[in-house]
Design an enzyme around this catalytic site. Sequence first.
Site, PDB file in Angstrom:
ATOM      1  NE  ARG A  16      -2.201  -1.518   3.513  1.00 42.35           N
ATOM      2  CZ  ARG A  16      -2.585  -1.325   4.759  1.00 42.35           C
ATOM      3  NH1 ARG A  16      -3.679  -0.628   5.009  1.00 42.35           N
ATOM      4  NH2 ARG A  16      -1.874  -1.810   5.768  1.00 42.35           N
ATOM      5  N   GLY A 436     -21.565   5.272  13.131  1.00 37.99           N
ATOM      6  CA  GLY A 436     -21.080   4.101  13.852  1.00 37.99           C
ATOM      7  C   GLY A 436     -19.655   4.199  14.331  1.00 37.99           C
ATOM      8  CB  SER A 437     -16.446   3.766  12.649  1.00 41.52           C
ATOM      9  OG  SER A 437     -16.548   4.613  11.523  1.00 41.52           O
ATOM     10  CD  GLU A 488     -18.451   0.525  13.860  1.00 40.30           C
ATOM     11  OE1 GLU A 488     -17.623   0.388  12.943  1.00 40.30           O
ATOM     12  OE2 GLU A 488     -19.647   0.762  13.658  1.00 40.30           O
ATOM     13  CD1 TRP A 565     -19.013  -3.739  -0.834  1.00 42.65           C
ATOM     14  CD2 TRP A 565     -18.876  -2.885   1.217  1.00 42.65           C
ATOM     15  NE1 TRP A 565     -19.444  -2.439  -0.909  1.00 42.65           N
ATOM     16  CE2 TRP A 565     -19.367  -1.891   0.334  1.00 42.65           C
ATOM     17  CE3 TRP A 565     -18.713  -2.580   2.567  1.00 42.65           C
ATOM     18  CZ2 TRP A 565     -19.681  -0.608   0.768  1.00 42.65           C
ATOM     19  CZ3 TRP A 565     -19.025  -1.300   2.990  1.00 42.65           C
ATOM     20  CH2 TRP A 565     -19.497  -0.319   2.105  1.00 42.65           C
ATOM     21  CD  GLU A 609     -20.915  -2.194  -3.731  1.00 44.17           C
ATOM     22  OE1 GLU A 609     -20.092  -3.090  -3.545  1.00 44.17           O
ATOM     23  OE2 GLU A 609     -20.699  -1.010  -3.412  1.00 44.17           O
ATOM     24  CG  HIS A 698     -15.779   9.828   2.416  1.00 42.91           C
ATOM     25  ND1 HIS A 698     -17.139   9.771   2.626  1.00 42.91           N
ATOM     26  CD2 HIS A 698     -15.311   8.568   2.617  1.00 42.91           C
ATOM     27  CE1 HIS A 698     -17.476   8.521   2.913  1.00 42.91           C
ATOM     28  NE2 HIS A 698     -16.385   7.782   2.920  1.00 42.91           N
ATOM     29  CB  CYS A 730     -19.874   7.662   5.785  1.00 37.47           C
ATOM     30  SG  CYS A 730     -19.712   5.887   5.466  1.00 37.47           S
TER      31      CYS A 730
END
Length: 771
Positions: A16, A436-437, A488, A565, A609, A698, A730
């Site tokens: 990465r 959530g996170s 989380e 996913w 998706e 984001h 998100c």
Amino acid sequence: MVTTHTLGYPRIGADRELKFALEAYWAGSISTEALETTAAELRRQNWQDQQDLTLVPVGDFSLYDQVLDMSATLGNLPPRTEVKDGGELEQYFRAARGQGGPDTACCGTQAGEMTKWFDTNYHYIVPELTSDTRFELNARRLLSQLEEARQNGHPAKPVVIGPVTYLWLGKARDGIDKLELLESLLPVYGELLNQLATAGADWVQIDEPALVTELDEGWQHAFRVAYHHLKAARPKLLLTTYFGQLRDNLQLACDLPVAGIHLDAVSAQPEASRLADWLPTHKVLSLGVISGRNVWKSDLSGTLDWLEPLYGRLGERLWLAPSCSLLHVPLDLDRETELDPEVGQWLSFARQKLEEIGVLARALTTGRESVSHELDENRSSTEARRRSPKTRNPAVRRALSRVTPQLGQRRSSFTHRRRLQHQRLELPPLPTTTIGSFPQTQDIRTTRRQYRNGLLSDQAYRQHMREAIAHCIREQETLGLDVLVHGEAERNDMVEYFGEQLEGYLFSRFGWVQSYGSRCVKPPILYGDIHRPRAMTVEWIRYAQSLTRKPVKGMLTGPVTLLNWSFVRDDQPRSETAFQLALAVREEVLDLEQAGIPVIQVDEAALREGLPLRPSDWRNYLDWAIEAFRIAANGVRDDTQIHTHMCYSEFNDILAAIAHMDADVITIEASRSDLELLDGFRDYEYPNDIGPGVYDIHSPNIPKTNEILETLEKASRRIPMDRLWVNPDCGLKTRQWPEVREALRSMVDAAKQLRQARGERAPLRDTEVSQ
């Protein structure tokens, strides 16, 4: 010899490297030159990996997104992203994420809208099109990469997104018919192709995946106009389609004046023979014979059975490639030394898929006997998978046979449930929550890594996680959020975390794929029947709820997202796997309810998706996908509130299906699209509660209270305020605590101000009464 090539290659690097270089550049830790050096080294390595191919792709490498790259090449970055004193790279990153490099960190430019690339988990930056759009060629990126490849001795094939698909992917901002821009776009494409030819490109791959969708007469005509215009360009054009069948566009594709056509023969094998019959004798047929989207070894002998007759008819006019870009699969299986060896022999990652292409090409050129050893090994692996008892669990199949529609039914109507939930939760108007996170700090990641590597005891790990959860609860209470989450901390990924606790999943260590920009995911591999041996989240959620009087949401990933996913088994219908996952999630939902958790969120971020690319095929998918969610989520009591979350999707054409999910609250991405999604929810008269994302997580831009207040007021004009929730787009996993605190403080303040403006206040809680 058979010509071999790829449509694209993974670009993040084996470790990465691109991700870490980008994030270091954005943080100001490395220079532009250092970022570009890393990118050049990754391109060099990618071409080295592909050196046995006849042609290697150029231009498939991107610092963020290939569609954004095409917008930059066409001079179509949004005017708001222009930089007075900065360079092209700064403007590029502003369009991608709202900010450029460290020198422009205060700009706060609105990032471009992001959505899913066809039916994959890759995201692209949507081209913005208006009546004022003017195109102007900037071919420096492509030309420089073409020169790099030539200097490294690689026969190169530049890759560009075709003009019709580019417009098809774009969004008209002022109601313009996008096809009105085709006339001004085509000369720029013609100039680009001629510059590539002058620079030495013999072939150019021009991607037109819109051809596998349902096109009306206007779009079909646009293809004819476009390619009759471009036929005067000097390089030979390989028109590339992928992700589906051509169907009613097959004759159109055959008739276009290009030198060759690429077909995704994994998705559309029956069309290969028709194309071979219909294509003129001067055209090449490139067949995608190895899946670029899944990780299973191909049945090479079976593939040769239908390829050999085509090769006999076409000879050197037959090219071989993966079905689509290998961007969507991990890089190298050979690094995965910790996999179950039995299941590992069934797999193939990007580098192994190149080997499969090579075996097929040699078999066609010099006969099967020349690769008999490779074919025998492949046959042994595929047969072992078919026979393995690891893929089937009789108990799971018995449970699946007992599934009835009643499992997916809530006991009462939403109106009745809502009244009971309000009594239990005592929430104010415009309840505030998060998806959530919360930030995954370095300390959290280090703790998880040490535990995974056996350097931390179970007791010490659990204590660390409890401390992180307690910190997250304190922060949310201080901010004044109404419905809390545990943050989380214990989760690596919203799919991987659950898959690790379900039987039937396999996990790689280095199997990263790019989702967007620097965001990488490591999809688990679904190889067998799914079974939940024990509770997965109850301990953590119950502990978080014990720390506060406010309701804490139980956070789960839904069955369709767990399916879409993951790399999914291809030996049974996807619907069957989805229902197995639904039963496992249902058990967790009921355990959370039994533990006293009043709000449970079952995320279906990937519902859309999975839609087939043609609307005429949607019904079957939506029937089983929505039923899978209902089975997972709807077995609870009326006073238990069920949430779901969906991100980066256009929902307006499937609202009836979403309403049929019957979730009490749906939270959706909405900020980058300027709340356009809510028009559909209003027009459809969506019956349940909605939480439109009021700011874009984001982007590193931190919203102001007045900006969120304006968004909420806009939302309240579309959706009745008594059905609105207030939340970010998100999860906050990728952000840092200082920016999260500031953004959420603005969000909570905006909700309070709008309540006060409407003359409403929050109900008193027990703690407030006692004071």
